[in-house]
Design an enzyme around this catalytic site. Structure first.
Site, PDB file in Angstrom:
ATOM      1  N   ASP A  25      -0.403  -1.783  -4.169  1.00  0.00           N
ATOM      2  CA  ASP A  25      -1.260  -3.164  -5.085  1.00  0.00           C
ATOM      3  C   ASP A  25       0.352  -3.306  -5.450  1.00  0.00           C
ATOM      4  O   ASP A  25       1.110  -3.414  -5.037  1.00  0.00           O
ATOM      5  CB  ASP A  25      -2.711  -2.848  -6.302  1.00  0.00           C
ATOM      6  CG  ASP A  25      -2.852  -3.843  -5.951  1.00  0.00           C
ATOM      7  OD1 ASP A  25      -2.549  -4.863  -5.772  1.00  0.00           O
ATOM      8  OD2 ASP A  25      -4.110  -2.812  -6.573  1.00  0.00           O
ATOM      9  N   TRP A  40      -2.344  -9.017  -1.022  1.00  0.00           N
ATOM     10  CA  TRP A  40      -2.875 -10.399  -1.447  1.00  0.00           C
ATOM     11  C   TRP A  40      -2.820 -11.582  -0.006  1.00  0.00           C
ATOM     12  O   TRP A  40      -3.805 -12.300  -0.227  1.00  0.00           O
ATOM     13  CB  TRP A  40      -3.212 -10.109  -2.718  1.00  0.00           C
ATOM     14  CG  TRP A  40      -2.860  -9.358  -3.432  1.00  0.00           C
ATOM     15  CD1 TRP A  40      -3.949  -8.080  -4.236  1.00  0.00           C
ATOM     16  CD2 TRP A  40      -2.465  -9.344  -5.186  1.00  0.00           C
ATOM     17  NE1 TRP A  40      -3.237  -7.696  -5.108  1.00  0.00           N
ATOM     18  CE2 TRP A  40      -2.639  -8.551  -5.354  1.00  0.00           C
ATOM     19  CE3 TRP A  40      -1.340 -10.561  -5.581  1.00  0.00           C
ATOM     20  CZ2 TRP A  40      -2.114  -8.040  -6.781  1.00  0.00           C
ATOM     21  CZ3 TRP A  40      -0.964 -10.154  -6.580  1.00  0.00           C
ATOM     22  CH2 TRP A  40      -1.222  -8.833  -7.384  1.00  0.00           C
ATOM     23  N   GLY A  41      -2.517 -10.400   0.624  1.00  0.00           N
ATOM     24  CA  GLY A  41      -2.223 -12.201   1.540  1.00  0.00           C
ATOM     25  C   GLY A  41      -1.201 -12.399   0.921  1.00  0.00           C
ATOM     26  O   GLY A  41      -0.951 -13.804   2.582  1.00  0.00           O
ATOM     27  N   ASP A  67      -8.730 -10.710  -3.846  1.00  0.00           N
ATOM     28  CA  ASP A  67      -9.819  -9.388  -3.758  1.00  0.00           C
ATOM     29  C   ASP A  67     -11.275 -10.380  -3.254  1.00  0.00           C
ATOM     30  O   ASP A  67     -11.437 -11.567  -3.934  1.00  0.00           O
ATOM     31  CB  ASP A  67     -10.324  -8.783  -4.976  1.00  0.00           C
ATOM     32  CG  ASP A  67      -9.175  -8.569  -5.633  1.00  0.00           C
ATOM     33  OD1 ASP A  67      -7.970  -7.737  -4.694  1.00  0.00           O
ATOM     34  OD2 ASP A  67      -8.876  -7.466  -6.827  1.00  0.00           O
TER      35      ASP A  67
END
Length: 648
Positions: free
Chosen positions: A154, A200-201, A221
């Site tokens: 993450d 997250w792009g 998300d």
């Protein structure tokens, strides 16, 4: 014949080869499948929860279908490392420890997924849980020693320049170097560990993540709201052609089975994740002391055809083909192995209705077999179009077999013959035009002159095998008077005329801007189209009727921070002809470069979508692009307008 779908629906950027160098570790030849604790248990998992859900994968038959990676997400660790610097687990929540968890999963025939973070702490802190930043080599070895088979990595607490906040969607530097370090560390541990990049792009990872890991998250998300499905699919549009064996665009974990969506909504969610070749990660509580998954949702997750589309050996993602914003539906499609095609028609309205798929919109003219997966029906000999009922927020999911490419009409399938007259039916026209090219294939060599009559009222004679005919947008018939038997006809649509934004005048806030090396094919665009402004010009037409417009637009409204609420990443764009009612498109993202660090920040990347517009007259026509409806809750500014191809 070049398909009209290629002509109208693909931008130059999408036609270019886009599979970038990828990690070659033999993993994820097809998208990974499994279970993750986060969507249901958030950052509060424990040993009993993970073990009971893992056993349910086996007991419910999900493991046999490919769901094998079991990942404990945030909430497993503690604030401090051991004295020797290694990671450890929360002994209260996981009394047996993580090596024992890995052993348990492996004994079940499953795979052990671990979760880490490229920042100083894990997402979900506080209570604080230590991250892997500056400890990548040590943590990779630890994960391997525990028997890990995958790592979800993450991006929280990672931006040093802003003192490591929980989240920063506009960091001062790219996340890429941190993921490169962990990727290299994993490659040295002597154990294959599937690396799932979850930043997250940010910084458009499709351009660099395939060289580092097996999947990359395309955006923020998914949230437990129906609107997040539309937002995620918009984000997926510029990512689809980067997907391939060993490199998959991750649309995020599934909410199927969590009581969030209706059954048709779950079918839509699962269908689109599957055909876009996203990893399929169950986020539901399958079985614990308090709950178990409902049977209807379980059947969605176990639908073998849909899983087969996801795991198809060809490994090509479906892509967006058409969108009807005012009518509330859209079409996605992609190729499958065995010369099959998968098609999804999404009903965005919350009401059941019949929807029609025009096969040429997905590059086809005929299907010997159409299998309606959720409708549980099979139809044979589908000519040009297919209609079926679709539930509110549901999806018509089709597998098409024995197909013929668009524009080709074999007489034995499409025609009826009597004596020396053959009538072809179900002839598709995307636009009203007198510039369609008709080519005839006779059963034997022939130089005869034939007479052709079309349902538009035209009668012409042509010598040889080809000529130009007039067709009306929609379904047509063609009757041919001839002597030599006809085997087939082929119809090629007009290429049309391109009108760059530079020939349009602007009003209000709208303005012309140049784009350096971007904004293909003209190097400029019109931006700042607010509801009180527009771009207009006069365009000639040779025939009266409806015209198909292939619109080149730009949108990189990534909406990372607003995605938790009602933030939208689509942009409104309207077009009207001769002051008629506007046709509206909510266009998806087009950006294929970094929204933070590239020269145009993704706002130089052109994409194309088509619309059918009515009200055209012979001669000059007033054409206006704008943002009508922007004042009613759509984006304040329209998508940037690059140009339009008019098929006349």
């Amino acid at each position: 014949m070049e398909s009209i779908v290629w002509l109208l629906l693909l931008s130059p950027a999408l036609v270019a080869g886009s599979l970038h160098p990828r990690i070659d570790n033999g993993l994820a030849k097809t998208p990974q499948m499994g279970w993750n604790s986060y969507n249901y248990y958030s950052c509060s998992p424990n040993e009993a929860i993970v073990r009971s859900n893992a056993k349910a994968l086996v007991d419910l038959g999900l493991a046999d279908l490919g769901y094998r990676y079991v990942t404990t997400d945030c909430g497993w660790s503690v604030a401090d490392r051991l004295p020797n610097g290694t990671l450890t687990w929360n002994e209260t929540l996981f009394p047996s420890g993580f090596p024992a968890m890995g052993k348990y999963l492996h004994e079940l025939g499953l795979l052990f997924g671990v979760y880490g973070d490229s920042g100083t702490k894990l997402c979900g802190s506080p209570p604080d849980q230590v991250g892997s930043l500056y400890h990548e080599e040590q943590d990779a070895k630890t994960f391997a020693e525990w028997g890990a088979d995958s790592l979800k990595y993450d991006n929280c607490y990672s931006d040093a320049a802003t003192n490591y906040p929980n989240v920063n969607y506009e960091p001062s530097t790219s996340p890429r170097p941190r993921y490169e370090i962990m990727s290299s560390a994993l490659a040295r541990v002597g154990r294959p560990i599937l690396f799932q990049i979850c930043e997250w792009g940010i910084d458009f990872p499709a351009l660099w993540a395939p060289a580092l890991g097996s999947s990359w998250r395309i955006g923020n998300d998914i949230i437990p709201e129906w609107r997040s499905i539309f937002r995620t699919l918009n984000q997926a549009v510029p990512n689809t052609d980067f997907a391939g064996p060993g490199q998959w665009a991750d649309l995020d974990m599934l909410y199927v089975g969590n009581g969030v969506f209706s059954l048709p909504e779950e079918q839509t969610h699962f269908s689109l994740w599957a055909i876009l070749k996203s990893p399929l990660t169950i986020g539901a509580a399958l079985k614990d002391d308090d709950t178990s998954i409902n049977q209807a949702s379980l059947e969605v997750l176990k639908q073998k055809d849909v899983i087969g589309f996801n795991q198809d050996a060809l490994g090509v993602s479906a892509s967006l083909k058409r969108r009807w914003s005012d009518e509330g539906y859209e079409v996605w499609s992609g190729p499958l192995s065995g010369n099959r095609t998968v098609v999804a028609v999404i009903n965005w309205r919350d009401e059941s209705r019949d929807l029609t798929l025009d096969l040429p919109d997905v590059g086809l003219q005929y299907a010997q077999v159409a299998r309606n997966i959720w409708g549980k029906t099979v139809v044979r000999d589908v000519r040009t179009s297919y209609t079926a009922g679709v539930a509110g927020h549901g999806t018509m999911l089709l597998e098409l077999q024995g197909t013929i490419p668009s524009g080709l009409y074999p007489a034995k399938i499409f025609a009826k013959s009597t004596d020396q007259k053959t009538t072809f039916e179900s002839i598709y026209a995307a636009t009203t035009s007198a510039n369609y090219e008709l080519a005839i294939t006779f059963s034997r060599p022939s130089t005869e002159t034939v007479t052709i009559t079309t349902s538009s009222g035209q009668t012409i004679s042509i010598s040889g095998k080809s000529g130009r005919i007039a067709l009306t947008a929609g379904s047509n018939t063609i009757t041919i008077q001839h002597k030599t038997p006809i085997e087939s006809i082929q119809i090629t649509p007009p290429t049309g005329t391109y009108y760059a934004n530079t020939v349009f005048n602007v009003t209000g806030s709208a303005k012309h801007t140049t784009c350096g090396s971007g904004c293909s094919p003209v190097g400029s665009k019109i931006g700042d189209l607010s509801p009180n402004s527009n771009a207009y010009t006069s365009i000639p037409a040779t025939t009266v009727g409806s015209k198909y417009l292939a619109i080149d637009y730009i949108n990189n409204e990534v909406a990372f921070s607003s995605s938790w609420g009602w933030g939208s990443n689509s942009r409104n764009l309207t077009v009207s002809v001769n002051d008629g009612a506007p046709v509206r498109l909510e266009v998806p993202l087009s950006g294929r470069h970094s929204e933070l660090f590239s020269p145009g920040k993704g706002w130089w990347d052109t994409a194309t979508l088509g619309v059918l517009t009515s009200g055209w007259k012979k001669g000059e026509n007033k054409v206006v692009f704008g943002n009508q409806g922007g004042e009613d809750g759509f984006q304040t500014y329209a998508a940037d307008f690059v140009g339009v191809r008019i098929l006349d």
